[in-house]
Design a protein around this motif. Structure first.
Motif, short mmCIF file in Angstrom:
data_model
loop_
_atom_site.label_atom_id
_atom_site.label_comp_id
_atom_site.label_asym_id
_atom_site.label_seq_id
_atom_site.Cartn_x
_atom_site.Cartn_y
_atom_site.Cartn_z
N SER A 19 0.81 -1.24 0.00
CA SER A 19 0.00 0.00 0.00
C SER A 19 0.84 1.27 0.00
CB SER A 19 -0.97 0.04 1.20
OG SER A 19 -1.92 -1.00 1.09
N GLU A 20 2.17 1.16 -0.10
CA GLU A 20 3.05 2.33 -0.14
C GLU A 20 4.11 2.09 -1.21
OE1 GLU A 20 4.31 3.86 3.78
OE2 GLU A 20 3.00 2.33 4.62
N CYS A 21 3.71 2.10 -2.47
CA CYS A 21 4.57 1.69 -3.58
C CYS A 21 5.76 2.63 -3.76
CB CYS A 21 3.75 1.63 -4.87
SG CYS A 21 4.64 0.94 -6.26
N VAL A 22 6.96 2.06 -3.85
CA VAL A 22 8.19 2.85 -4.01
C VAL A 22 8.83 2.61 -5.38
CG1 VAL A 22 8.68 2.89 -1.54
CG2 VAL A 22 9.63 1.05 -2.95
N LEU A 23 8.14 1.95 -6.29
CA LEU A 23 8.73 1.58 -7.57
C LEU A 23 9.23 2.77 -8.38
CD1 LEU A 23 6.29 -1.27 -8.70
CD2 LEU A 23 8.65 -1.52 -7.89
N GLY A 24 8.64 3.94 -8.17
CA GLY A 24 9.08 5.12 -8.90
C GLY A 24 10.50 5.54 -8.54
N TRP A 25 10.96 5.15 -7.35
CA TRP A 25 12.30 5.55 -6.88
C TRP A 25 13.31 4.41 -6.99
CZ3 TRP A 25 11.82 10.48 -6.77
CH2 TRP A 25 10.62 11.06 -6.34
N THR A 26 12.83 3.20 -7.32
CA THR A 26 13.73 2.04 -7.36
C THR A 26 13.81 1.43 -8.76
OG1 THR A 26 11.93 0.56 -6.68
CG2 THR A 26 13.32 1.48 -4.93
N GLN A 71 19.24 4.63 -16.49
CA GLN A 71 18.31 5.74 -16.70
C GLN A 71 18.94 7.08 -16.33
OE1 GLN A 71 14.84 4.81 -14.36
NE2 GLN A 71 14.28 3.05 -15.64
N ASN A 72 20.21 7.07 -15.90
CA ASN A 72 20.89 8.29 -15.44
C ASN A 72 20.12 8.92 -14.27
OD1 ASN A 72 22.99 10.15 -15.51
ND2 ASN A 72 21.88 11.55 -16.85
N ARG A 73 19.66 8.07 -13.33
CA ARG A 73 18.87 8.53 -12.20
C ARG A 73 19.41 8.01 -10.87
NH1 ARG A 73 13.72 6.12 -12.24
NH2 ARG A 73 13.07 7.66 -10.72
N LEU A 74 20.72 7.85 -10.75
CA LEU A 74 21.28 7.28 -9.52
C LEU A 74 20.98 8.12 -8.28
CD1 LEU A 74 24.70 5.75 -10.62
CD2 LEU A 74 22.71 4.55 -9.70
N ASP A 75 20.66 9.40 -8.45
CA ASP A 75 20.30 10.23 -7.30
C ASP A 75 19.06 9.68 -6.60
OD1 ASP A 75 22.40 11.92 -7.55
OD2 ASP A 75 21.29 13.57 -8.46
N ALA A 76 18.20 8.96 -7.34
CA ALA A 76 16.98 8.43 -6.74
C ALA A 76 17.28 7.42 -5.64
CB ALA A 76 16.10 7.79 -7.82
N ILE A 77 18.44 6.78 -5.72
CA ILE A 77 18.78 5.76 -4.72
C ILE A 77 19.07 6.38 -3.36
CG2 ILE A 77 21.30 5.53 -4.81
CD1 ILE A 77 20.82 2.51 -5.38
N LYS A 78 19.28 7.70 -3.33
CA LYS A 78 19.56 8.38 -2.08
C LYS A 78 18.30 8.70 -1.28
CE LYS A 78 23.65 10.67 -4.06
NZ LYS A 78 24.24 11.98 -4.40
N LYS A 79 17.15 8.52 -1.89
CA LYS A 79 15.90 8.81 -1.19
C LYS A 79 15.72 7.82 -0.04
CE LYS A 79 10.86 8.82 -1.76
NZ LYS A 79 10.65 10.00 -0.90
N ILE A 80 15.46 8.34 1.15
CA ILE A 80 15.28 7.49 2.32
C ILE A 80 13.81 7.08 2.41
CG2 ILE A 80 15.45 7.34 4.82
CD1 ILE A 80 18.13 7.51 3.37
N ASN A 81 13.58 5.78 2.38
CA ASN A 81 12.23 5.25 2.50
C ASN A 81 11.95 4.86 3.95
OD1 ASN A 81 11.37 5.12 -0.40
ND2 ASN A 81 13.20 3.85 -0.53
N THR A 82 10.83 5.28 4.49
CA THR A 82 10.50 4.97 5.87
C THR A 82 10.13 3.50 6.00
OG1 THR A 82 8.19 5.64 5.49
CG2 THR A 82 9.71 7.30 6.35
N THR A 83 10.37 2.93 7.18
CA THR A 83 10.05 1.53 7.41
C THR A 83 8.54 1.34 7.43
OG1 THR A 83 10.17 1.91 9.80
CG2 THR A 83 12.16 1.10 8.71
N ARG A 84 8.13 0.15 7.08
CA ARG A 84 6.70 -0.17 7.08
C ARG A 84 6.26 -0.52 8.50
NH1 ARG A 84 7.45 1.86 3.00
NH2 ARG A 84 7.02 1.13 0.89
N GLY A 85 5.10 -0.02 8.89
CA GLY A 85 4.57 -0.33 10.21
C GLY A 85 3.57 -1.47 10.14
#
Length: 250
Positions: free
Chosen positions: A161-168, A214-228
């Motif tokens: 329910s919290e899709c992160v595919l846009g950043w990975t 994709q020349n988007r390695l900066d996206a890997i720096k995004k911190i994803n919060t843990t799932r509760g």
């Protein structure tokens, strides 16, 4: 990544296609602010809808694609950042046979990015087919339901329910990583493989490769919060404009 097996004990022989048609995935659209943020800096986008599960649950069919595109166009116009956002809905995105019809459209369109209104599985298939084009999810997959039947499936989406595919890079770290890590690999990654088996690719190595292409390695720096651990009772999803009937038939 889990492999799911379903066994059919009846006498009727069921094709793999009929099994897929009995497999119901429920999703809801992401908050508009999140969608707008993902598309920031992209000026030509193809929004791809799906004609099966997400269409039935009123989230990602042809109508919903058109509505979202209109909202995005209006918002970008108000921001003085016009966008050329186009639409195409295929029968289903979790089937490579149907994805093939997008090849000519995407090649001719020269799109900066793709957006998918399919479930997490469909989004990943779309991202795999066009790995050099950033692919963003417009929906969050929130539930799975299946009739018991013959089949063997590789899990691609855990309905978080919290899709992160846009950043990975369109690769799901929750299902593809043995530990479900959200912010980079563990110390056990070894030459592209997971420590549990050389046959199991390291999810974050694949994510790094995809983002690099994709020349988007900066996206890997995004911190994803843990799932509760939340909503552990059976979840309901009621789409906007609808309500639960006062009386339900038993």
């Amino acid at each position: 990544m889990r492999e799911l097996a379903f066994y059919w004990t009846g006498e009727e022989k069921i094709s793999s296609r009929s099994v897929l048609e009995d497999f119901m995935i429920v999703a809801q659209r992401k908050p508009f602010a999140e969608i707008k943020e993902m598309l920031k800096g992209y000026n030509k986008v193809l929004n791809v809808g799906c004609g099966t599960c997400v269409s039935v649950c009123l989230t990602g069919g042809e109508k919903e694609v058109a509505v979202l595109n209109t909202e995005i166009e209006m918002a970008r116009r108000l921001d003085d950042e016009p966008i050329d956002i186009q639409a195409h809905t295929i029968e289903r995105q979790c089937d490579r046979e149907y994805l093939a019809e997008l090849d000519d459209i995407i090649e001719e369109g020269k799109f900066d990015a793709l957006m998918s209104m399919a479930c997490g599985v469909g989004i990943q298939f779309l991202a795999e087919r066009y790995p050099l084009i950033p692919t963003f999810p417009a929906v969050d997959t929130s539930g799975l339901a299946v009739n018991q039947a013959v089949g063997w499936y590789e899990e691609r989406c855990r309905s978080c329910s919290e899709c992160v595919l846009g950043w990975t890079g369109g690769i799901c770290p929750i299902t593809m990583c043995a530990k479900g890590l959200l912010n980079g690999p563990c110390g056990g990654t070894n030459k592209g493989s997971c420590e549990i088996s050389n046959e199991q690719p390291c999810a974050w190595f694949r994510i790094w490769e995809r983002l690099k292409g994709q020349n988007r390695l900066d996206a890997i720096k995004k911190i994803n919060t843990t799932r509760g651990w939340k909503n552990q009772t059976p979840r309901d999803l009621i789409q906007p404009g609808y309500k639960k009937p006062a009386k339900m038939l038993k």
